[in-house]
Enzyme design. Structure first.
Site, mmCIF file in Angstrom:
data_model
loop_
_atom_site.group_PDB
_atom_site.id
_atom_site.type_symbol
_atom_site.label_atom_id
_atom_site.label_comp_id
_atom_site.label_asym_id
_atom_site.label_seq_id
_atom_site.Cartn_x
_atom_site.Cartn_y
_atom_site.Cartn_z
ATOM 1 N N GLU A 17 0.753 -1.272 0.027
ATOM 2 C CA GLU A 17 0.047 -0.105 0.031
ATOM 3 C C GLU A 17 1.085 1.351 0.063
ATOM 4 O O GLU A 17 1.884 1.157 0.673
ATOM 5 C CB GLU A 17 -0.850 -0.034 1.507
ATOM 6 C CG GLU A 17 -2.024 -1.137 1.293
ATOM 7 C CD GLU A 17 -2.844 -0.706 2.482
ATOM 8 O OE1 GLU A 17 -3.623 -1.753 2.926
ATOM 9 O OE2 GLU A 17 -2.474 0.322 3.225
ATOM 10 N N CYS A 47 3.088 8.005 2.238
ATOM 11 C CA CYS A 47 3.672 6.811 3.059
ATOM 12 C C CYS A 47 3.938 5.741 2.246
ATOM 13 O O CYS A 47 3.252 5.054 1.487
ATOM 14 C CB CYS A 47 2.587 6.224 4.075
ATOM 15 S SG CYS A 47 3.149 5.186 5.127
ATOM 16 N N CYS A 56 7.007 -8.605 6.499
ATOM 17 C CA CYS A 56 7.871 -8.062 7.393
ATOM 18 C C CYS A 56 8.466 -9.136 8.480
ATOM 19 O O CYS A 56 7.542 -10.038 8.729
ATOM 20 C CB CYS A 56 7.517 -6.834 8.216
ATOM 21 S SG CYS A 56 9.046 -6.136 9.239
ATOM 22 N N CYS A 71 6.590 -7.624 15.084
ATOM 23 C CA CYS A 71 6.219 -6.865 16.236
ATOM 24 C C CYS A 71 4.982 -7.233 16.746
ATOM 25 O O CYS A 71 3.879 -7.612 15.828
ATOM 26 C CB CYS A 71 6.126 -5.535 16.020
ATOM 27 S SG CYS A 71 7.781 -4.776 15.588
ATOM 28 N N CYS A 81 1.491 -5.875 15.162
ATOM 29 C CA CYS A 81 1.558 -5.391 13.832
ATOM 30 C C CYS A 81 0.957 -6.748 13.131
ATOM 31 O O CYS A 81 1.577 -7.815 13.210
ATOM 32 C CB CYS A 81 2.974 -5.042 13.564
ATOM 33 S SG CYS A 81 3.027 -4.546 11.892
ATOM 34 N N CYS A 86 -10.236 -0.577 1.184
ATOM 35 C CA CYS A 86 -8.946 -1.040 0.693
ATOM 36 C C CYS A 86 -8.670 -2.607 1.762
ATOM 37 O O CYS A 86 -8.259 -3.539 1.167
ATOM 38 C CB CYS A 86 -7.679 -0.215 1.040
ATOM 39 S SG CYS A 86 -6.983 -0.171 -0.507
HETATM 40 S S1 SF4 Z 1 5.655 -2.854 13.035
HETATM 41 FE FE1 SF4 Z 1 7.371 -4.339 13.337
HETATM 42 S S2 SF4 Z 1 6.461 -6.278 12.251
HETATM 43 FE FE2 SF4 Z 1 5.209 -4.295 11.729
HETATM 44 S S3 SF4 Z 1 6.262 -3.508 9.613
HETATM 45 FE FE3 SF4 Z 1 7.273 -2.405 11.161
HETATM 46 S S4 SF4 Z 1 8.919 -3.620 11.909
HETATM 47 FE FE4 SF4 Z 1 7.848 -4.987 10.844
#
Ligand code: SF4
Length: 373
Positions: free
Chosen positions: A97, A110, A117, A121, A124, A346
């Site tokens: 995105e 952004c 990723c 985290c 997330c 979205c």
């Molecule tokens: S918050 Fe952490 S898991 Fe999410 S995109 Fe950022 S670095 Fe990666």
């Protein structure tokens, strides 16, 4: 399928573009001409490049291309926020995105750096889907190109359609270092997008060794996703902290500031989760932790999503937290909401890999970060 793999000029940094032109026996200034056509006038073909000889255009046509990522969907919010789902080269499901938030005379984009990723985290959803692939420089700068072109033909003398960029979309930008640096150099280059270094911000969860490398290569602004005022809690929320604890991260931040040619601050991003990291004790800990760092703090009340396991703090709790920091002299912003109507649309479109929660937070957060410029 073409017999030869054409070089995509969209993602070549100024230096690499010159090298490429020299490698095909052409003069350096041709690289500058072509760079301006691509990034300032939005050329999609060599045919459009009227001040380049027909012979050279034909030669370029045979060996290179200008290829931006494919737009799967574009949405425009009632508040002017624009959002794109972009398909990258990895295949059907490799989408990321990009979001543009206009705000008065500025517009902040952004930009994503990875599909998925690896840093996981705990709050997330991008992290939960795991790492898929790194974006190429063309796929990163292509997001800027797409955003500007969405307003119509590019005009280097017209109003700026994108004034600020934050590397804060999907992925950890410092885990895709070279392509991100190349793309940011293009964002700031006078023959490309010409953005101020204060208006290009990289946001990281704390890949410490790369912060030291970054300042050798560029002088963009830096934001840190801190989210916790002590190591035990940060180990839980941002697992990369187990490798690079807070003390090392703050030391790297100070090194970054000390090695910039001008006076700047770090933006500290702090996502607040009810009962987890939003207590007054956490605020006081944060005050002590950041006392020696030139920084601003951006508080982001968590936006819950199914099975996230976290809750949004109350407004009162957020205000109390903010006041403790503000009373100690910190500049503290709290996110506001933008582009919610298109956020929902979205989320449906990209289904399970879509990091709706993080995106919602980031749309807002990036506006606050862009205020530092
Ligand atoms: S918050 Fe952490 S898991 Fe999410 S995109 Fe950022 S670095 Fe990666």
């Amino acid at each position: 399928m073409s017999a030869i793999q054409k070089v995509n000029l969209l993602g070549l940094s100024p230096e690499k573009l010159i090298e490429f032109f020299e490698s095909i026996g052409e003069k350096k200034f041709r690289a500058t001409q072509v760079m301006k056509w691509i990034h300032q006038k939005g050329a999609e073909s060599f045919e459009e490049m009227t001040d380049v000889s027909k012979k050279l255009r034909a030669k370029l046509e045979g060996i290179c291309e200008i290829r931006a990522p494919e737009i799967v969907e574009q949405n425009i919010s009632t508040d002017g926020t624009r959002k794109w789902i972009i398909r990258t080269e990895g295949g059907k499901n490799d989408c990321v995105e990009t979001v543009l938030i206009p705000d008065g005379d500025r517009a902040t984009l952004c930009v994503s750096s990875q599909v998925g990723c690896s840093l996981d985290c705990s709050f997330c959803s991008t992290g939960k889907q795991g790492f898929n692939r790194n974006l190429t420089p063309a796929e990163i700068i292509g997001q800027v190109w797409i955003a500007i072109k969405s307003f119509g033909p590019m005009d280097p003398n017209g109003p700026r359609r994108v004034t600020n960029v934050v590397m804060m979309g999907m992925g950890e930008p410092l885990m895709n270092f070279e392509p991100v640096v190349d793309a940011m150099i293009l964002m700031m280059h006078d023959n490309a997008y010409g953005l101020s270094k204060r208006r290009v911000t990289l946001s990281t969860s704390g890949v410490v060794p790369k912060i030291y490398e970054l300042v050798k290569r560029t002088d963009v602004s830096l934001a840190i996703s801190l989210h916790a005022p002590n190591n035990p809690l940060r180990d839980e929320l941002v697992p990369i902290n187990r490798k690079y604890p807070i003390e090392e991260l703050l030391e790297a931040c100070q090194h970054y500031l000390d090695n910039l040619p001008d006076k700047r601050h770090i933006t500290i991003e702090y996502t607040m989760m009810a009962g987890v990291n939003d207590q007054e004790t956490h605020a006081r800990e944060l005050v002590g932790l950041l006392k020696n760092l030139e920084c601003k703090v951006n508080l982001i009340p968590f936006n819950p999503f199914p099975h996230s396991g976290y809750e949004k703090p109350s407004n009162n709790q957020t205000r109390r937290f903010q006041k403790i920091l503000a009373d100690e002299g910190y500049t503290v912003t709290v996110r506001t909401t933008r582009g919610e109507d298109i956020d929902a649309a979205c989320g449906q479109l990209v289904g399970d890999f879509h990091d709706k929660t993080r995106r919602s937070q980031k749309y807002i957060e990036l506006r606050e970060v862009s205020d530092q410029s």
